[in-house]
Design an enzyme around this catalytic site. Structure first.
Site, mmCIF file in Angstrom:
data_model
loop_
_atom_site.group_PDB
_atom_site.id
_atom_site.type_symbol
_atom_site.label_atom_id
_atom_site.label_comp_id
_atom_site.label_asym_id
_atom_site.label_seq_id
_atom_site.Cartn_x
_atom_site.Cartn_y
_atom_site.Cartn_z
ATOM 1 C CG ASN A 1 -1.690 1.235 1.447
ATOM 2 O OD1 ASN A 1 -1.805 2.053 0.533
ATOM 3 N ND2 ASN A 1 -2.243 1.408 2.638
ATOM 4 C CD1 TRP A 2 3.738 1.304 -2.768
ATOM 5 C CD2 TRP A 2 3.299 2.174 -4.792
ATOM 6 N NE1 TRP A 2 4.420 0.565 -3.691
ATOM 7 C CE2 TRP A 2 4.169 1.086 -4.947
ATOM 8 C CE3 TRP A 2 2.883 2.870 -5.925
ATOM 9 C CZ2 TRP A 2 4.642 0.685 -6.195
ATOM 10 C CZ3 TRP A 2 3.353 2.478 -7.170
ATOM 11 C CH2 TRP A 2 4.221 1.398 -7.298
ATOM 12 C CE LYS A 3 0.028 3.285 4.729
ATOM 13 N NZ LYS A 3 0.146 3.366 6.171
ATOM 14 C CG HIS B 1 -5.652 1.977 5.291
ATOM 15 N ND1 HIS B 1 -5.170 2.941 6.146
ATOM 16 C CD2 HIS B 1 -4.658 1.071 5.144
ATOM 17 C CE1 HIS B 1 -3.931 2.624 6.495
ATOM 18 N NE2 HIS B 1 -3.597 1.494 5.900
ATOM 19 C CD GLU C 1 -2.648 5.546 6.823
ATOM 20 O OE1 GLU C 1 -2.662 5.604 5.580
ATOM 21 O OE2 GLU C 1 -1.724 4.996 7.463
ATOM 22 C CD GLU D 1 -3.431 -2.579 7.332
ATOM 23 O OE1 GLU D 1 -2.343 -2.855 6.817
ATOM 24 O OE2 GLU D 1 -4.058 -1.538 7.091
ATOM 25 N N GLY E 1 2.715 2.214 10.689
ATOM 26 C CA GLY E 1 3.643 3.327 10.508
ATOM 27 C C GLY E 1 4.402 3.704 11.776
ATOM 28 C CB SER F 1 5.518 -1.910 11.735
ATOM 29 O OG SER F 1 5.129 -0.575 12.037
ATOM 30 N N GLY G 1 2.919 -1.245 4.206
ATOM 31 C CA GLY G 1 2.916 0.178 3.887
ATOM 32 C C GLY G 1 4.332 0.667 3.606
ATOM 33 N N GLY G 2 4.949 1.265 4.615
ATOM 34 C CA GLY G 2 6.262 1.889 4.457
ATOM 35 C C GLY G 2 7.304 1.015 3.762
HETATM 36 P P1 PGA Z 1 2.958 0.228 7.567
HETATM 37 O O1 PGA Z 1 1.492 0.448 6.978
HETATM 38 O O2 PGA Z 1 3.489 -1.056 6.993
HETATM 39 O O3 PGA Z 1 3.731 1.441 7.136
HETATM 40 O O4 PGA Z 1 2.809 0.137 9.055
HETATM 41 C C1 PGA Z 1 0.614 -0.639 6.791
HETATM 42 C C2 PGA Z 1 -0.691 -0.144 6.223
HETATM 43 O O5 PGA Z 1 -1.108 0.973 6.563
HETATM 44 O O6 PGA Z 1 -1.327 -0.843 5.412
#
Ligand code: PGA
Length: 260
Positions: free
Chosen positions: A14-16, A100, A102, A172, A178, A218, A239-240
């Site tokens: 997930n590149w956000k 998600h 966020e 999640e 993050g 993470s 994500g990251g």
């Molecule tokens: P993260 O994000 O790996 O940076 O913790 C995961 C996500 O939000 O899907």
């Protein structure tokens, strides 16, 4: 009770709100040159809307599927700023992330809007990755299981078995996203086992054993193997660590090895 062998592992990035179309194309071309023609795991990437078309083009004919990060529940109309499922179909997008944390935290997403997006996605042929998970306050108050239960019951309300077949769920925990603070494999497995039991109640045992449960929060190469070794973890939403192609490739490669 869990028949893990029937579920093909799934690693999604997930590149956000990162990467332009040109950066997406370069990344996808790089990843496809690293991947074997037939990897032992499903691989998907979720660019932001403006980079979807370039990513789909660069991924054509490769094992990489492209996902959107959201979809609106109406298929067209006066909804400024929204993107519909038919528009994603038109680009060749195959999957969509829904709910998600966020989106829930910053953009007013609720289990009810998740449910509407989910139904529209599936009826338009998009495979949904529905995200659920508790906040730190909820975990510390001992509410993790009741939060997950509500998110599942309301988010998946009214789903028929055929629709549920298409579902991928991502657990999640918000406190792990993050933050560098990954859930331990034991904590993740406990939540995943709970989710799978709830799926038996909501649907049936066959479907509960069929639906893939990804872990997100993470995930990085250093913790992937231990997480994926858990019986109810069927993959990862990254994500990251998905932003750099070599790091994401490592996670996919570890997924292939755990599966082998
Ligand atoms: P993260 O994000 O790996 O940076 O913790 C995961 C996500 O939000 O899907």
């Amino acid at each position: 009770m869990t028949e893990t062998s029937i579920r093909r592992p799934f690693i999604a990035g997930n590149w956000k709100m990162y990467k332009t179309a040109a950066q997406a194309a370069e990344y996808v071309s790089g990843l496809r040159s690293m991947l074997p023609a037939d990897p032992k795991v499903d691989v998907a990437l979720a660019p932001a809307f403006p980079a979807l078309e370039a990513a789909v083009r660069a991924a054509a004919g490769s094992p990489i599927a492209i996902a959107a990060q959201n979809v609106f529940w109406e298929t067209e109309g006066a909804f400024t700023g929204e993107v519909s499922a038919p528009m994603l179909n038109d680009l060749g997008v195959e999957l969509v992330i829904i709910g998600h944390s966020e989106r829930r935290q910053y953009f007013g997403e609720t289990d009810q809007t998740v449910n509407r997006r989910l139904k529209t996605a599936v009826s338009n042929g998009l495979r949904p990755i529905v995200c659920i998970g508790e906040t730190l306050e909820q975990r510390e108050a001992g509410l993790t299981f009741s939060v997950l239960e509500t998110q599942l019951k309301d988010g998946l309300a009214g789903l028929d078995h055929e629709t549920a077949e298409k579902l991928v769920l991502a657990y999640e925990p918000v406190w792990a996203i993050g933050t560098g603070r990954t859930a331990t494999p034991e904590i993740a497995q406990e939540a995943h086992r709970f989710i799978r039991h709830k799926l038996i109640e909501l649907f049936d045992k066959r479907l509960a054993n069929h639906i893939r449960l990804l872990y997100g929060g993470s995930v990085k190469p250093e913790n992937t193997a231990d997480l994926l070794a858990q019986p109810d973890l069927d993959g990862a939403l990254v994500g990251g660590a998905s932003l750099k192609v070599d790091v994401f490739y490592k996670i996919v490669d570890i997924g292939c090895q755990v599966t082998a």
